[in-house]
Design a protein around this motif. Structure first.
Motif, PDB file in Angstrom:
ATOM      1  N   VAL A   1      -5.217  -8.172  -7.604  1.00  0.00           N
ATOM      2  CA  VAL A   1      -6.230  -9.100  -7.095  1.00  0.00           C
ATOM      3  C   VAL A   1      -6.018  -9.269  -5.598  1.00  0.00           C
ATOM      4  CG1 VAL A   1      -7.009 -11.493  -7.086  1.00  0.00           C
ATOM      5  CG2 VAL A   1      -6.563 -10.354  -9.255  1.00  0.00           C
ATOM      6  N   LEU A   2      -7.013  -8.856  -4.812  1.00  0.00           N
ATOM      7  CA  LEU A   2      -6.968  -9.027  -3.360  1.00  0.00           C
ATOM      8  C   LEU A   2      -7.629 -10.358  -3.035  1.00  0.00           C
ATOM      9  CD1 LEU A   2      -6.293  -7.805  -0.589  1.00  0.00           C
ATOM     10  CD2 LEU A   2      -8.520  -6.688  -0.625  1.00  0.00           C
ATOM     11  N   CYS A   3      -6.836 -11.336  -2.633  1.00  0.00           N
ATOM     12  CA  CYS A   3      -7.339 -12.703  -2.479  1.00  0.00           C
ATOM     13  C   CYS A   3      -7.853 -12.941  -1.070  1.00  0.00           C
ATOM     14  CB  CYS A   3      -6.237 -13.712  -2.808  1.00  0.00           C
ATOM     15  SG  CYS A   3      -5.849 -13.755  -4.558  1.00  0.00           S
ATOM     16  N   ALA A   4      -9.180 -12.944  -0.950  1.00  0.00           N
ATOM     17  CA  ALA A   4      -9.803 -13.274   0.324  1.00  0.00           C
ATOM     18  C   ALA A   4     -10.667 -14.522   0.177  1.00  0.00           C
ATOM     19  CB  ALA A   4     -10.655 -12.104   0.812  1.00  0.00           C
ATOM     20  N   ARG A   5     -10.789 -15.029  -1.027  1.00  0.00           N
ATOM     21  CA  ARG A   5     -11.667 -16.173  -1.307  1.00  0.00           C
ATOM     22  C   ARG A   5     -10.873 -17.479  -1.307  1.00  0.00           C
ATOM     23  NH1 ARG A   5     -13.542 -14.573  -7.327  1.00  0.00           N
ATOM     24  NH2 ARG A   5     -13.670 -12.514  -6.386  1.00  0.00           N
ATOM     25  N   ALA A   6     -11.580 -18.575  -1.482  1.00  0.00           N
ATOM     26  CA  ALA A   6     -10.938 -19.889  -1.504  1.00  0.00           C
ATOM     27  C   ALA A   6     -10.112 -20.051  -2.778  1.00  0.00           C
ATOM     28  CB  ALA A   6     -12.003 -20.986  -1.434  1.00  0.00           C
TER      29      ALA A   6
ATOM     30  N   VAL B   1      -0.791 -10.384  -6.924  1.00  0.00           N
ATOM     31  CA  VAL B   1      -1.629 -11.116  -5.971  1.00  0.00           C
ATOM     32  C   VAL B   1      -1.349 -10.569  -4.575  1.00  0.00           C
ATOM     33  CG1 VAL B   1      -2.182 -13.378  -5.007  1.00  0.00           C
ATOM     34  CG2 VAL B   1      -1.575 -13.165  -7.430  1.00  0.00           C
ATOM     35  N   VAL B   2      -2.389  -9.999  -3.955  1.00  0.00           N
ATOM     36  CA  VAL B   2      -2.270  -9.429  -2.611  1.00  0.00           C
ATOM     37  C   VAL B   2      -3.007 -10.349  -1.645  1.00  0.00           C
ATOM     38  CG1 VAL B   2      -2.659  -7.397  -1.158  1.00  0.00           C
ATOM     39  CG2 VAL B   2      -2.220  -7.115  -3.617  1.00  0.00           C
TER      40      VAL B   2
ATOM     41  N   THR C   1       6.613  -8.125   1.117  1.00  0.00           N
ATOM     42  CA  THR C   1       5.744  -8.102   2.292  1.00  0.00           C
ATOM     43  C   THR C   1       5.637  -6.686   2.840  1.00  0.00           C
ATOM     44  OG1 THR C   1       5.379  -9.023   4.499  1.00  0.00           O
ATOM     45  CG2 THR C   1       7.664  -8.706   3.833  1.00  0.00           C
ATOM     46  N   VAL C   2       4.432  -6.340   3.310  1.00  0.00           N
ATOM     47  CA  VAL C   2       4.185  -5.044   3.955  1.00  0.00           C
ATOM     48  C   VAL C   2       3.465  -5.290   5.276  1.00  0.00           C
ATOM     49  CG1 VAL C   2       4.126  -3.650   1.860  1.00  0.00           C
ATOM     50  CG2 VAL C   2       2.045  -4.784   2.624  1.00  0.00           C
ATOM     51  N   SER C   3       3.524  -4.310   6.160  1.00  0.00           N
ATOM     52  CA  SER C   3       2.937  -4.489   7.492  1.00  0.00           C
ATOM     53  C   SER C   3       1.468  -4.111   7.532  1.00  0.00           C
ATOM     54  CB  SER C   3       3.714  -3.653   8.518  1.00  0.00           C
ATOM     55  OG  SER C   3       3.696  -2.289   8.160  1.00  0.00           O
ATOM     56  N   THR C   4       0.975  -3.367   6.538  1.00  0.00           N
ATOM     57  CA  THR C   4      -0.422  -2.932   6.549  1.00  0.00           C
ATOM     58  C   THR C   4      -1.373  -4.091   6.286  1.00  0.00           C
ATOM     59  OG1 THR C   4      -0.093  -2.293   4.238  1.00  0.00           O
ATOM     60  CG2 THR C   4       0.024  -0.543   5.875  1.00  0.00           C
ATOM     61  N   GLY C   5      -2.610  -3.947   6.747  1.00  0.00           N
ATOM     62  CA  GLY C   5      -3.627  -4.963   6.513  1.00  0.00           C
ATOM     63  C   GLY C   5      -4.126  -4.946   5.081  1.00  0.00           C
ATOM     64  N   SER C   6      -5.014  -5.879   4.767  1.00  0.00           N
ATOM     65  CA  SER C   6      -5.478  -6.039   3.381  1.00  0.00           C
ATOM     66  C   SER C   6      -6.128  -4.773   2.849  1.00  0.00           C
ATOM     67  CB  SER C   6      -6.476  -7.196   3.293  1.00  0.00           C
ATOM     68  OG  SER C   6      -5.884  -8.406   3.681  1.00  0.00           O
ATOM     69  N   TYR C   7      -7.024  -4.163   3.635  1.00  0.00           N
ATOM     70  CA  TYR C   7      -7.764  -2.985   3.162  1.00  0.00           C
ATOM     71  C   TYR C   7      -6.815  -1.812   2.921  1.00  0.00           C
ATOM     72  CZ  TYR C   7     -10.982   0.943   3.021  1.00  0.00           C
ATOM     73  OH  TYR C   7     -11.659   2.073   2.647  1.00  0.00           O
TER      74      TYR C   7
ATOM     75  N   THR D   1      -5.808   0.099  -0.557  1.00  0.00           N
ATOM     76  CA  THR D   1      -5.980   1.557  -0.681  1.00  0.00           C
ATOM     77  C   THR D   1      -4.680   2.212  -1.115  1.00  0.00           C
ATOM     78  OG1 THR D   1      -7.674   1.534   1.047  1.00  0.00           O
ATOM     79  CG2 THR D   1      -6.644   3.655   0.550  1.00  0.00           C
ATOM     80  N   ASN D   2      -3.577   1.815  -0.488  1.00  0.00           N
ATOM     81  CA  ASN D   2      -2.271   2.380  -0.843  1.00  0.00           C
ATOM     82  C   ASN D   2      -1.903   2.076  -2.292  1.00  0.00           C
ATOM     83  OD1 ASN D   2      -1.979   3.381   1.737  1.00  0.00           O
ATOM     84  ND2 ASN D   2      -0.757   1.646   2.475  1.00  0.00           N
ATOM     85  N   LEU D   3      -2.237   0.870  -2.758  1.00  0.00           N
ATOM     86  CA  LEU D   3      -1.941   0.503  -4.143  1.00  0.00           C
ATOM     87  C   LEU D   3      -2.714   1.378  -5.126  1.00  0.00           C
ATOM     88  CD1 LEU D   3      -1.851  -3.395  -3.869  1.00  0.00           C
ATOM     89  CD2 LEU D   3       0.025  -1.966  -4.692  1.00  0.00           C
ATOM     90  N   ASN D   4      -3.973   1.666  -4.797  1.00  0.00           N
ATOM     91  CA  ASN D   4      -4.794   2.481  -5.693  1.00  0.00           C
ATOM     92  C   ASN D   4      -4.383   3.948  -5.693  1.00  0.00           C
ATOM     93  OD1 ASN D   4      -6.557   0.531  -6.835  1.00  0.00           O
ATOM     94  ND2 ASN D   4      -7.668   0.401  -4.909  1.00  0.00           N
ATOM     95  N   ARG D   5      -3.643   4.357  -4.669  1.00  0.00           N
ATOM     96  CA  ARG D   5      -3.208   5.754  -4.580  1.00  0.00           C
ATOM     97  C   ARG D   5      -1.800   5.965  -5.119  1.00  0.00           C
ATOM     98  NH1 ARG D   5      -5.125   7.044   1.645  1.00  0.00           N
ATOM     99  NH2 ARG D   5      -7.359   7.310   1.223  1.00  0.00           N
ATOM    100  N   LEU D   6      -1.206   4.924  -5.665  1.00  0.00           N
ATOM    101  CA  LEU D   6       0.176   5.031  -6.137  1.00  0.00           C
ATOM    102  C   LEU D   6       0.311   6.077  -7.237  1.00  0.00           C
ATOM    103  CD1 LEU D   6       1.351   1.316  -6.354  1.00  0.00           C
ATOM    104  CD2 LEU D   6       2.036   3.027  -4.683  1.00  0.00           C
ATOM    105  N   ASN D   7       1.447   6.749  -7.258  1.00  0.00           N
ATOM    106  CA  ASN D   7       1.769   7.704  -8.312  1.00  0.00           C
ATOM    107  C   ASN D   7       1.883   6.959  -9.643  1.00  0.00           C
ATOM    108  OD1 ASN D   7       2.766   9.689  -9.950  1.00  0.00           O
ATOM    109  ND2 ASN D   7       4.609  10.080  -8.760  1.00  0.00           N
ATOM    110  N   LYS D   8       1.063   7.355 -10.615  1.00  0.00           N
ATOM    111  CA  LYS D   8       1.034   6.666 -11.919  1.00  0.00           C
ATOM    112  C   LYS D   8       2.043   7.247 -12.911  1.00  0.00           C
ATOM    113  CE  LYS D   8      -2.558   4.001 -10.902  1.00  0.00           C
ATOM    114  NZ  LYS D   8      -3.015   4.544  -9.623  1.00  0.00           N
ATOM    115  N   GLU D   9       2.818   8.271 -12.494  1.00  0.00           N
ATOM    116  CA  GLU D   9       3.789   8.880 -13.401  1.00  0.00           C
ATOM    117  C   GLU D   9       4.869   7.871 -13.803  1.00  0.00           C
ATOM    118  OE1 GLU D   9       3.941  12.075 -14.582  1.00  0.00           O
ATOM    119  OE2 GLU D   9       1.999  12.520 -13.687  1.00  0.00           O
TER     120      GLU D   9
END
Length: 697
Positions: A241-246, A260-261, A314-320, A324-332
């Motif tokens: 869940v990418l939390c950008a809402r209230a 929770v991202v 914590t990571v240094s990359t922005g939300s987007y 993207t990196n999370l969706n590209r993770l190796n699922k093995e």
């Protein structure tokens, strides 16, 4: 000896998962299974051993030859040395096949770098004289396109009429109409399935839980800095869940297994996630992005959530970019994630037509009860028995989850003794779906009706109504009374209570079975190649010779009841007549007494452990014994020896133990270790069901 070659129809079909399940399915049938991955294909970032071979070794205990390195294979292919390469592979294959009934050979996966994989697979299958099982997975294609892809791959191996291409296993099947409707449409559309020459050998539905990485895996793959590890070794990510809402619009998304991202400066989201964690919701974790450090004052407010196990990274990359990196993770499956590998293996095995494959393999040299076969038979026999089991620790989280699993899978009709609102609160907090039919009985509402029957049962001991009412405040006593009155078929307790608290009410209210004078216990030790029975490792501190003989007979009967041929070793520090002393003489006398009671039972003693367990030592130390070197039931001379040995074997050999299972009672009551895992409780419930089914009518 039989060989199955599993060949993928493309990339991403889940070949390793199918290997895990296929090995498990054939082991369940009692076959001695070997596994061989001829050529390693490491994924990006893989630094350790080849993934399939290592997962098979850790999950099934099968250690196969080391696969050939991909660079070595490509060099030989480039030099035109295909025949020499196949000779190398045959040599390794023969090592994997030694002493086995069937061998699973896992082929190469076609990739951009390995476009030659299909050609190599063809030669590999021919070289080991294997029957081919294709593995495919529907992607974004329609059913006709999937059928075309399977047919093309079948033709590459000579087609079904060659009799070497047996069929296909379909993996990761998503169907809104259900698996049965999907398979029906498949068979209608495909000419391949019109005859028995080509079979659908398995149809594995998609399940999110099978693809859920640990939070630790997320941290490793993203290179995240861990601010609070918490339970990140155990928690799994089911959803992002990418939390950008209230906050008010985020609360409903905070569910078990959610990662929770959010940017590190979103104090409101951090606080909301922490409140959810403190209320018992096991989030996968909190991933702070955009290189914003969380405010230390906010983190101090969240200390309770952090202490409850909430992982924070914590990571240094922005939300987007983070999403993207999370969706590209190796699922093995990572090689060290045995829990996930076991779950995948069991799930896949349950959807494979193992009975047809077993028949295809012909008659094995000797059926053996491997750990997977033992667990599978436990569940299947429990399902067939349809017994009602009471769980006095009804609101304990592991017990609730185990009861839900048993009820949903039909292993037992479970009865939880607890306040219904407490059970529902535990289920909500831990993300447990309570299946229909799961009974929850409020002890306060039923206790009174057991007072009079309990007074009657204990009238010889001077028990009166107020005393009975006071004792019935203990739900173990209450559950035992339900068992005494035949309202349930068995009882399982011990996740919170001590062994004494579980056994004492049973001895007072259930009593021993006819012909027995004592209650003892056995553990089923699930070693890599077989299941052994250890007794007594939990109940009797220092049994006499007569009691030891009774424990041996009880344990032999328990072994037979669960499909293990009893060959009973009466253990001591001396073998045969080689030693003397009070303890050895006790074992010698117990052996004589047990033989006198049951002369047909294969039983010998005294035997040292190595003489009982290892064939070469047994031949040397006790050459005329029918038990030495082949024992399946090990009887220890006292509790100190038994308990120490079972724990040493369990820990040192990475062996799963099921039990203790109590024996000698008129009706089944079983104790749990207070450190029991959910699976331990499930299998103990299954044991209890089978014990109940085997009681004399």
């Amino acid at each position: 000896m039989h060989t199955f070659f599993i060949a993928p129809t493309g990339f991403g079909v889940g070949l390793t998962s199918i290997s895990l399940g296929l090995v498990g399915a054939l082991e369940r049938a009692g076959l001695k299974v070997g596994f061989f991955k001829p050529i390693a294909q490491p994924h990006q970032g893989d630094m350790g051993p080849e993934r399939s071979s290592e997962l098979i070794a850790r999950t099934h205990g099968l250690h196969s030859p080391k696969p050939l390195a991909l660079a070595h294979v490509e060099r030989m292919l480039g030099d035109g040395q295909l025949d020499e390469l196949l000779e190398e592979i045959i040599s390794l294959y023969q090592q994997a096949a030694e002493g086995k009934d069937v061998v699973i050979v896992e082929g190469m996966v076609p990739t951009r770098q390995a476009s030659y994989a299909a050609r190599v697979n063809f030669h590999l299958a021919k070289s080991v004289d294997a029957e081919v099982i294709l593995v495919s997975a529907p992607e974004q294609e329609n059913l006709s396109e999937l059928i075309d892809r399977v047919e093309i791959q079948a033709q590459l191996f000579g087609g079904p009429k060659d009799a070497k291409v047996l069929g296909v296993i379909l993996n990761k099947v998503r169907s809104e109409d259900g698996i049965e409707a999907f398979t029906s449409r498949l068979k209608e559309l495909s000419p391949l399935f019109k005859s028995d020459d080509f079979r659908l050998l398995g149809c594995i539905p998609w399940q999110d839980e099978l693809n859920a990485p640990r939070t630790r895996d997320i941290a490793d793959l993203l290179g995240a800095r861990v601010l609070n590890a918490g339970d990140y070794e155990q928690r799994r990510m089911l959803k992002i869940v990418l939390c950008a809402r209230a906050v008010a619009n985020t609360v409903q998304l905070l569910k078990p297994g959610t990662l929770v991202v959010t940017p590190g400066d979103r104090d409101d989201i951090i606080l909301a996630a922490s409140l959810a964690a403190m209320n018992g919701t096991p989030l996968a974790g909190l991933l702070l992005c955009s290189d914003f450090a969380p405010d230390p004052r906010i983190m101090e407010l969240c200390r309770g959530a952090l202490q409850s196990g909430l992982p924070v990274m914590t990571v240094s990359t922005g939300s987007y970019d983070t999403a993207t990196n999370l969706n590209r993770l190796n699922k093995e499956i990572p090689v060290d994630d045995k829990e996930r590998a076991d779950t995948v293996a069991d799930f896949v095995a349950s959807h494979i037509d193992h009975e047809w494959l077993f028949t295809r393999c012909g008659t094995p040299r000797e059926l053996h009860l491997s750990p997977p076969a033992f667990r599978y038979q436990l569940v299947q026999r429990a399902k067939a028995a349809n017994k009602r089991i009471v769980l006095p620790e009804g609101s304990e989280p592991r017990t609730v989850q185990a009861a839900a699993i048993c009820q949903a899978r039909g292993i037992a009709r479970c009865v939880l003794l607890a306040k219904p609102e407490e059970v529902h609160e535990v289920a909500r907090a831990h993300g447990i779906a309570l299946p229909e039919g799961l009974e929850i009985l409020d002890p306060d509402l039923i206790r009174e009706r057991y007072v009079e029957p309990m007074v009657e049962l204990r009238k010889g001991k001077g028990l009166n109504a107020p005393m009975a009412a006071a004792q019935l405040e203990d739900t173990v006593v209450l559950g035992t009374m339900m068992l005494a009155l035949d309202e349930v078929d068995g009882l399982v307790s011990g996740a919170i209570n001590t062994t004494a608290n579980t056994i004492r009410p049973a001895l007072q209210l259930i009593k021993t079975a006819p012909g027995y004078q004592l209650v003892s216990s056995v553990f089923f030790m699930l070693l890599p190649d077989q299941v052994l029975v250890y007794g007594d490792c939990a109940v009797n501190p220092d049994p006499t010779a007569a009691e030891l003989a009774e424990i041996a007979l009880q344990s032999a009967a328990s072994a037979s009841a669960f499909g293990i041929t009893p060959r009973v070793a009466m253990l001591s520090y001396s073998t045969g007549d080689s030693g003397s002393g009070e303890e050895v003489e006790k074992v010698r006398q117990a052996t004589r007494l047990a033989r006198a009671i049951n002369p047909d039972l294969l039983l010998d003693g005294p035997l040292q452990y190595d003489a009982a367990a290892i064939e070469s030592v047994g031949r040397q130390k006790a050459p005329n014994s029918a038990v030495a070197g082949r024992a399946t039931v090990f009887i220890f001379p006292d509790l100190n020896t038994g308990n120490t040995t079972y724990k040493a074997v369990q820990r040192s050999a990475d062996c799963v133990s099921v039990g203790p299972m109590l024996q000698g009672l008129r009706k089944p009551v079983n104790d749990l270790s207070r450190g029991a895992l959910v699976d331990d409780i499930v299998y103990t419930i299954a044991l209890t069901v089978i014990q109940a089914a085997n009681l004399p009518r």
